[in-house]
Design a protein around this motif. Structure first.
Motif, short mmCIF file in Angstrom:
data_model
loop_
_atom_site.label_atom_id
_atom_site.label_comp_id
_atom_site.label_asym_id
_atom_site.label_seq_id
_atom_site.Cartn_x
_atom_site.Cartn_y
_atom_site.Cartn_z
N TRP A 282 0.83 -1.21 0.00
CA TRP A 282 0.00 0.00 0.00
C TRP A 282 0.87 1.27 0.00
O TRP A 282 0.44 2.32 -0.51
CB TRP A 282 -0.93 0.01 1.20
CG TRP A 282 -0.24 0.04 2.54
CD1 TRP A 282 0.13 -1.02 3.30
CD2 TRP A 282 0.17 1.21 3.26
NE1 TRP A 282 0.75 -0.60 4.44
CE2 TRP A 282 0.79 0.77 4.44
CE3 TRP A 282 0.09 2.57 3.01
CZ2 TRP A 282 1.32 1.66 5.38
CZ3 TRP A 282 0.61 3.46 3.95
CH2 TRP A 282 1.21 2.99 5.11
N LYS A 283 2.08 1.16 0.54
CA LYS A 283 2.99 2.31 0.54
C LYS A 283 3.36 2.72 -0.89
O LYS A 283 3.56 3.91 -1.17
CB LYS A 283 4.25 1.99 1.33
CG LYS A 283 4.01 1.69 2.81
CD LYS A 283 5.30 1.32 3.52
CE LYS A 283 5.06 0.97 4.98
NZ LYS A 283 6.31 0.58 5.68
N ASP A 284 3.46 1.72 -1.76
CA ASP A 284 3.81 2.01 -3.16
C ASP A 284 2.60 2.47 -3.96
O ASP A 284 2.75 2.92 -5.10
CB ASP A 284 4.42 0.76 -3.80
CG ASP A 284 5.64 0.28 -3.05
OD1 ASP A 284 6.57 1.08 -2.88
OD2 ASP A 284 5.67 -0.90 -2.62
N MET A 285 1.39 2.34 -3.38
CA MET A 285 0.18 2.82 -4.05
C MET A 285 -0.08 4.30 -3.76
O MET A 285 -0.94 4.91 -4.40
CB MET A 285 -1.02 1.99 -3.60
CG MET A 285 -1.02 0.56 -4.09
SD MET A 285 -1.34 0.44 -5.87
CE MET A 285 -3.08 0.86 -5.90
N VAL A 286 0.65 4.87 -2.79
CA VAL A 286 0.41 6.27 -2.41
C VAL A 286 0.60 7.22 -3.59
O VAL A 286 -0.29 8.02 -3.90
CB VAL A 286 1.32 6.67 -1.22
CG1 VAL A 286 1.29 8.17 -1.00
CG2 VAL A 286 0.89 5.94 0.04
N PRO A 287 1.75 7.19 -4.30
CA PRO A 287 1.90 8.11 -5.44
C PRO A 287 0.89 7.85 -6.54
O PRO A 287 0.44 8.80 -7.21
CB PRO A 287 3.34 7.85 -5.92
CG PRO A 287 3.72 6.54 -5.36
CD PRO A 287 2.98 6.40 -4.07
N LEU A 288 0.51 6.59 -6.75
CA LEU A 288 -0.47 6.27 -7.78
C LEU A 288 -1.81 6.93 -7.45
O LEU A 288 -2.43 7.59 -8.30
CB LEU A 288 -0.64 4.75 -7.89
CG LEU A 288 -1.70 4.32 -8.91
CD1 LEU A 288 -1.12 4.38 -10.32
CD2 LEU A 288 -2.20 2.92 -8.61
N LEU A 289 -2.27 6.75 -6.22
CA LEU A 289 -3.55 7.32 -5.81
C LEU A 289 -3.50 8.84 -5.87
O LEU A 289 -4.46 9.49 -6.29
CB LEU A 289 -3.89 6.85 -4.40
CG LEU A 289 -5.30 7.19 -3.89
CD1 LEU A 289 -6.37 6.62 -4.82
CD2 LEU A 289 -5.49 6.67 -2.47
N HIS A 290 -2.37 9.41 -5.47
CA HIS A 290 -2.21 10.87 -5.52
C HIS A 290 -2.33 11.37 -6.96
O HIS A 290 -3.01 12.37 -7.22
CB HIS A 290 -0.85 11.26 -4.94
CG HIS A 290 -0.48 12.70 -5.15
ND1 HIS A 290 -1.17 13.73 -4.55
CD2 HIS A 290 0.49 13.28 -5.90
CE1 HIS A 290 -0.63 14.89 -4.92
NE2 HIS A 290 0.37 14.63 -5.74
N MET A 291 -1.69 10.68 -7.90
CA MET A 291 -1.74 11.12 -9.29
C MET A 291 -3.14 10.99 -9.87
O MET A 291 -3.59 11.85 -10.63
CB MET A 291 -0.73 10.31 -10.12
CG MET A 291 0.71 10.71 -9.86
SD MET A 291 1.89 9.84 -10.94
CE MET A 291 1.78 8.18 -10.29
N ILE A 292 -3.85 9.90 -9.53
CA ILE A 292 -5.21 9.72 -10.03
C ILE A 292 -6.12 10.83 -9.51
O ILE A 292 -6.93 11.41 -10.24
CB ILE A 292 -5.75 8.34 -9.63
CG1 ILE A 292 -5.01 7.23 -10.40
CG2 ILE A 292 -7.25 8.24 -9.92
CD1 ILE A 292 -5.41 5.83 -9.99
#
Length: 360
Positions: free
Chosen positions: A273-283
């Motif tokens: 989930w830590k690696d999903m942080v930038p992805l979610l931020h960009m979306i």
């Protein structure tokens, strides 16, 4: 991704004094969990690529609908309202230029759309450049378009064109930043983990080799000691000692590497989930920026609607249309209209006509 000292600390705390068999079993189980996680990650990438394709298809459908409306309104008082002066270059008294302009617009948009959708043909492959290569700029600036739309013409075609262009810009950013990030993430972890798994299997084989060799030599030494009072030969015991040293080194390398590999796979599959942080931020930022800019473009249609109302007023028609005026007028009650006979009545009439003719 995480600090080396914290990795080693968790490895020692989690694994401790694991035996070879227990450590190997733990790594095998973690590998199964990793492969399950890898399948889910690939599925996520595939789903987002399908979403990108749907966005492009929706954009293409919007352009086709706009073209159909424009073609239908060529050479009418609504031409300028819908097509706009930028897409019409008619001469005085000659409206043929309008029709040419709309057809040219339609042709150009179809070519653009095909080009845009051909971009999506590469959606099954990885983006041209790695996501990390784009990280010289911040997420927020990278996913923001920030174009000034003040000079945009207030016509249906102009606004739709601008919406189309804006949607394509954000679709490209979605492909490059969102999908690109996921693809590089998947590539990094698969390359690192699968490479380490190959190394660990080789270390496991080396460890097993020296374990078997030491056990075999130990058996020979024990056998010689039981047969000879002087004990085992010095050469055999020396060979046993050398292989014990090799076994000790192989065991240390095997266990240290296995613990670090185990921790890495747990870090990837448990704390992903830590690696999903930038992805979610960009979306999130992309959705905010896209919606905000699209709203500022579509708002131009308020002026288009105002022009449409002026045309209606000029020609004495209502903005709500005239369907009621076009409906058939009801038949007055004093006018009687003979209804057509039903099938049964027609049959009876024929039978009566036949019987009367036979009687005569």
């Amino acid at each position: 991704m995480f600090k080396q000292h914290s990795v080693r600390h968790r490895a020692n705390a989690k694994v401790g004094a694991m035996s070879k068999t227990t450590l190997d079993q733990a790594v095998d189980q973690a590998e199964e969990t990793y492969h399950t996680f890898q399948v889910k990650l690939k599925s996520l990438i595939s789903t987002l690529k399908n979403h990108l394709e749907a966005m492009l298809n929706l954009n293409r459908s919007q352009m086709q609908a706009t073209t159909a409306v424009c073609d239908f309104l060529v050479n009418t008082p609504l031409s300028q309202c819908v097509i706009g002066t930028d897409h019409c270059s008619k001469s005085d008294g000659d409206k043929s230029g309008e029709h040419t302009a709309v057809l040219r617009y339609k042709e150009d948009k179809e070519k653009e759309t095909k080009t845009d959708l051909s971009t999506n043909e590469t959606a099954g492959s990885k983006t041209d450049k790695p996501w990390s290569a784009c990280c010289t700029q911040s997420f927020d600036s990278a996913i923001s378009h920030s174009k000034n739309w003040d000079d945009l013409e207030e016509s249906f075609v102009a606004v739709t064109n601008a919406s189309n262009d804006l949607n394509l810009v954000y679709a490209e950013k979605y492909k490059e930043w969102v999908i690109g990030y996921l693809e590089e993430w998947e590539d990094i972890i698969s390359t690192r983990i699968e490479g380490k798994l190959i190394q660990f299997r080789q270390m496991r084989q080396t460890y097993a080799h020296y374990t078997d060799k030491v056990q075999g030599l130990q058996g020979k030494v024990d056998k010689q000691k039981t047969k000879k009072a002087a004990g085992a030969s010095g050469g055999l015991e020396g060979k046993l000692d050398r292989n014990r040293l090799k076994l000790s080194g192989a065991e240390e390398v095997h266990n240290d590497f296995g613990r670090s590999l185990l921790t890495l796979m747990e870090e990837v599959t448990i704390h992903y989930w830590k690696d999903m942080v930038p992805l979610l931020h960009m979306i999130i930022k992309s959705s905010i920026n896209h919606s905000s800019e699209l709203a500022s473009v579509v708002k131009k249609l308020e002026k288009t609607d105002s022009i449409l109302k002026d045309v209606c007023e000029e020609h004495g028609i209502s903005i709500t249309g005239r369907l009621e005026d076009l409906r058939p007028e009801p038949i007055p009650e004093n006018i009687k209209v003979d209804e057509a006979p039903e099938e049964g009545e027609k049959k009876e009439a024929k039978e009566e006509e036949g019987s009367s003719s036979s009687e005569s």
